[in-house]
Design an enzyme around this catalytic site. Structure first.
Site, PDB file in Angstrom:
ATOM      1  N   CYS A 174      25.304 -39.670 -20.928  1.00 29.74           N
ATOM      2  CA  CYS A 174      26.640 -39.461 -20.958  1.00 29.74           C
ATOM      3  C   CYS A 174      26.902 -41.104 -20.550  1.00 29.74           C
ATOM      4  CB  CYS A 174      27.317 -38.836 -19.360  1.00 29.74           C
ATOM      5  SG  CYS A 174      26.407 -38.968 -17.969  1.00 29.74           S
TER       6      CYS A 174
ATOM      7  N   SER B  50      29.665 -30.789 -20.790  1.00 35.52           N
ATOM      8  CA  SER B  50      30.355 -31.016 -21.501  1.00 35.52           C
ATOM      9  C   SER B  50      32.066 -30.647 -20.938  1.00 35.52           C
ATOM     10  CB  SER B  50      31.008 -29.903 -22.575  1.00 35.52           C
ATOM     11  OG  SER B  50      30.955 -28.906 -22.523  1.00 35.52           O
TER      12      SER B  50
HETATM   13  P1  NAD Z   1      27.286 -28.104 -22.060  1.00 30.05           P
HETATM   14  O1  NAD Z   1      28.242 -27.832 -21.398  1.00 30.05           O
HETATM   15  O2  NAD Z   1      27.006 -27.383 -23.612  1.00 30.05           O
HETATM   16  O3  NAD Z   1      26.185 -27.072 -21.124  1.00 30.05           O
HETATM   17  C1  NAD Z   1      26.020 -27.284 -19.719  1.00 30.05           C
HETATM   18  C2  NAD Z   1      26.090 -26.147 -19.216  1.00 30.05           C
HETATM   19  O4  NAD Z   1      27.246 -25.285 -18.791  1.00 30.05           O
HETATM   20  C3  NAD Z   1      24.790 -25.463 -19.472  1.00 30.05           C
HETATM   21  O5  NAD Z   1      23.771 -25.064 -18.188  1.00 30.05           O
HETATM   22  C4  NAD Z   1      25.675 -24.233 -20.254  1.00 30.05           C
HETATM   23  O6  NAD Z   1      24.808 -22.965 -20.512  1.00 30.05           O
HETATM   24  C5  NAD Z   1      26.580 -24.119 -19.419  1.00 30.05           C
HETATM   25  N1  NAD Z   1      27.813 -23.468 -20.800  1.00 30.05           N
HETATM   26  C6  NAD Z   1      27.347 -23.839 -22.035  1.00 30.05           C
HETATM   27  N2  NAD Z   1      29.099 -23.697 -22.763  1.00 30.05           N
HETATM   28  C7  NAD Z   1      29.514 -23.169 -21.116  1.00 30.05           C
HETATM   29  C8  NAD Z   1      30.971 -22.308 -20.939  1.00 30.05           C
HETATM   30  N3  NAD Z   1      31.760 -21.948 -22.103  1.00 30.05           N
HETATM   31  N4  NAD Z   1      31.012 -21.276 -20.188  1.00 30.05           N
HETATM   32  C9  NAD Z   1      30.045 -21.541 -19.351  1.00 30.05           C
HETATM   33  N5  NAD Z   1      28.820 -21.680 -19.197  1.00 30.05           N
HETATM   34  C10 NAD Z   1      28.923 -22.829 -20.948  1.00 30.05           C
HETATM   35  O7  NAD Z   1      26.583 -29.299 -22.112  1.00 30.05           O
HETATM   36  P2  NAD Z   1      25.180 -30.613 -22.542  1.00 30.05           P
HETATM   37  O8  NAD Z   1      26.406 -30.774 -24.122  1.00 30.05           O
HETATM   38  O9  NAD Z   1      24.514 -29.029 -22.273  1.00 30.05           O
HETATM   39  O10 NAD Z   1      25.485 -31.710 -22.265  1.00 30.05           O
HETATM   40  C11 NAD Z   1      26.226 -31.929 -22.696  1.00 30.05           C
HETATM   41  C12 NAD Z   1      27.854 -32.654 -22.026  1.00 30.05           C
HETATM   42  O11 NAD Z   1      27.298 -33.354 -20.790  1.00 30.05           O
HETATM   43  C13 NAD Z   1      28.075 -34.638 -22.969  1.00 30.05           C
HETATM   44  O12 NAD Z   1      29.127 -34.020 -22.908  1.00 30.05           O
HETATM   45  C14 NAD Z   1      27.783 -35.059 -21.535  1.00 30.05           C
HETATM   46  O13 NAD Z   1      28.397 -36.444 -21.572  1.00 30.05           O
HETATM   47  C15 NAD Z   1      27.561 -34.334 -20.282  1.00 30.05           C
HETATM   48  N6  NAD Z   1      27.047 -35.071 -19.790  1.00 30.05           N
HETATM   49  C16 NAD Z   1      28.048 -35.656 -18.411  1.00 30.05           C
HETATM   50  C17 NAD Z   1      27.318 -36.217 -16.925  1.00 30.05           C
HETATM   51  C18 NAD Z   1      28.289 -36.995 -16.427  1.00 30.05           C
HETATM   52  O14 NAD Z   1      27.534 -37.369 -15.444  1.00 30.05           O
HETATM   53  N7  NAD Z   1      29.227 -37.170 -16.535  1.00 30.05           N
HETATM   54  C19 NAD Z   1      25.787 -36.182 -17.148  1.00 30.05           C
HETATM   55  C20 NAD Z   1      25.530 -35.703 -18.306  1.00 30.05           C
HETATM   56  C21 NAD Z   1      25.327 -34.571 -19.110  1.00 30.05           C
END
Ligand code: NAD
Length: 520
Positions: free
Chosen positions: A304, A249
């Site tokens: 995504c 995200s």
């Molecule tokens: P997320 O950001 O909640 O989590 C991703 C990772 O970051 C996890 O490993 C989590 O433990 C860590 N994390 C989460 N919040 C954090 C914080 N505040 N501080 C530090 N680490 C943190 O994302 P998600 O819900 O697992 O995945 C969905 C998101 O990923 C969507 O927004 C989607 O669009 C995006 N995504 C993008 C792509 C791309 O290539 N652009 C591909 C897949 C997913």
């Protein structure tokens, strides 16, 4: 689909899971080539989104364990960087064979932990496998450049060297593909790696790590830690880590981008999206309807590159009946059901968030054409299911449009002309992907030129490039300079070094010159 070349993984005695008297099983860490149990006191449950059953739990890796993982990667680096690239490639050749032989097991794990259908989970693994296949050609990909005789007796060449310890932080939505975007390229370039899978579905990454070890990856080249914010912050802060790959995200991504780059690291962050399709009245009707349904609702909208917004030039009314009919024909069920088209969303919180965003759209004037929020799936009444949902008359200032919904919700908008539609897309802060559906080459070419999105589809709903290109999201969907995989991916994981050498017969005695050397 199963290759006879290697025996499938046995999950019953999986060494990445600690089975004990206490259930559920605990996911291990991978440090220095050993799957070890964490001493952490705090854990996060991994939950099957179709049933709420807790299938395993991950530890919140302690600071000492994190340090041990980074140390293992640092210790392994000198030997690994001096291992011939042909040997590193051969491990990837073996690795792709092992992944192929275990596709079904990997897919089963993904369906259990993430919820997507088995067929879709198989595709998740396959798109990652293609990156491993790509890494098998690293000798060519990492090749340097050479110019002979840049001056008399002097040649210049550049080489691409590994950086050292690199790290990857993964999201929940592609539990196999995204880890495979990261470490196969990094390690085949000669780096060592610390991976943090999503805390929601770590199983596929663990199985892939086990296969990588079996393929011959030396101890310490790939390490795995688990956790959430704290371990991510440790990755951003640790001096030994030279580069960080993140997918997830925008909230997490921008935090990681600023913190890790403030600490001098190279960072690439692939983040959120709002992918638009523009539909012109001349589009092939049947193919376009199928594309919108598949890309809007596939994986329950949790890709995504999902198409979450359809902008119809001339308005959506002539398309709505048929969209509803096709959306209603989709089977919402547990991902294990053979007829399932879409499974549950990842968590109860995700389902609530999706429902609230749909409700906010209705309250701000959008028209609900199909409402999937109240769906109940027989035998899976506790699952986080959301049925296909269509919201029409959506406007750019609505919350449901501005936020990434990340669920099976397709927004329908109206544009007066192609120019108007392009402006709607370009005003959106995200720039991951955008597609056009038309039979006019002139319109398609205008779209391709004027659209501000990194991955452009022309009659293609999900234009995710194969690994010889790069994944090129832009605007708020990406932070960094070098994208994932393709040429840019190799550049991200290597440092360029340029060498100028002089070999010539002893020159006749010359006066010492203190002026800037120039080539004449
Ligand atoms: P997320 O950001 O909640 O989590 C991703 C990772 O970051 C996890 O490993 C989590 O433990 C860590 N994390 C989460 N919040 C954090 C914080 N505040 N501080 C530090 N680490 C943190 O994302 P998600 O819900 O697992 O995945 C969905 C998101 O990923 C969507 O927004 C989607 O669009 C995006 N995504 C993008 C792509 C791309 O290539 N652009 C591909 C897949 C997913």
């Amino acid at each position: 689909r199963r290759s006879p070349m290697a025996a499938p993984l046995s999950t019953a005695a999986a060494s990445w899971l600690a089975e004990g008297a206490s259930s559920p099983p605990r996911v291990r860490l991978l440090i220095g080539g050993e799957f070890v149990e964490s001493r952490a006191n705090e854990h996060v449950d991994v939950t099957n989104p179709a049933t709420q059953e807790v299938v395993s739990r991950i530890p919140l890796t302690t600071a000492d364990e994190f340090k041990a993982a980074v140390d293992a990667a640092r210790t392994a680096f000198p030997g690994w960087r001096s291992t011939p690239v042909t040997t590193r490639q051969r491990i990837m050749f073996k690795y792709q064979e092992l992944i192929r032989a275990n596709m079904d097991k990997l897919a089963e794990n993904i369906t259990t932990e993430q919820g997507k259908t088995l067929k879709d989970a198989w595709g998740d693994v396959f798109r990652g496998l293609e990156v491993v296949e790509h890494a098998c050609g690293m000798g060519s990909l990492q090749m340097g450049e050479y110019v002979s005789n840049v001056s008399h007796g002097i040649d210049t060449f550049s080489i691409r060297e590994p950086l050292g310890v690199c790290a990857g932080i993964c999201p929940f939505n592609f539990p196999a593909m995204i880890p495979l975007w990261m470490f196969p390229i990094a390690v085949t370039c000669g780096n060592t790696f610390v991976l943090k899978p999503s805390e929601k579905d770590p199983g596929a990454a663990m199985m892939l790590a086990e296969l990588a070890m079996e393929a011959g990856l030396p101890k310490g080249v790939l390490n795995i830690v688990h956790g959430t914010h704290d371990v991510v912050n440790n990755i951003c802060d640790d001096e030994a880590i030279k580069a960080v790959s993140f997918v997830g995200s925008n909230t997490a991504g921008m935090h990681i981008y600023s913190r890790a780059s403030a600490n001098g690291k190279r960072v690439q962050c692939n983040m959120g999206a709002k992918n638009h399709a523009i539909i012109l009245p001349d589009a092939d009707r049947d193919a376009t309807l199928n594309a919108l349904i598949a890309a809007g609702f596939g994986a329950a909208g949790q890709r995504c590159m999902a198409l979450s917004t359809a902008v119809f030039v001339g308005g959506s009314e002539p398309w709505e009946d048929e969209l509803v009919k096709r959306a209603k024909s989709l089977v919402v069920n547990s991902g294990t059901a053979s007829d399932a088209d879409l499974g549950p969303v990842i968590s109860r919180q995700a389902k609530d968030r999706i429902s609230k965003l749909v409700q906010s759209g209705i309250e701000s004037g959008a028209r609900i054409v199909l409402d999937g929020r109240e769906i109940v799936v027989p035998d899976f009444e506790d699952g986080n299911f959301v049925g296909p949902t269509l919201l029409a008359d959506v406007k750019s200032d609505m919350e449901c449009y501005k936020e990434e919904i990340f669920g099976p919700v397709l927004l329908l908008m109206k544009a007066e002309s192609l120019d108007d539609a392009i402006q709607i897309v370009n005003r959106n802060k995200y720039g991951n992907g955008a597609s056009i559906f038309t039979t006019s080459g002139v319109s398609a070419r205008k779209f391709q030129t004027d659209i501000e999105a990194g991955q452009v589809g022309i009659n293609v709903p999900i234009p995710v490039p194969l690994p010889f290109f790069s994944f090129t999201g832009s605007k708020a969907s990406f932070a960094g300079d070098l994208n994932f995989y393709g040429k840019a991916g190799v550049q991200f994981f290597t440092q360029i070094k340029t060498i100028t050498q002089q070999w010539k017969e002893s020159p006749a005695q010359q006066r010492v010159s203190l002026s800037m050397p120039t080539s004449q």
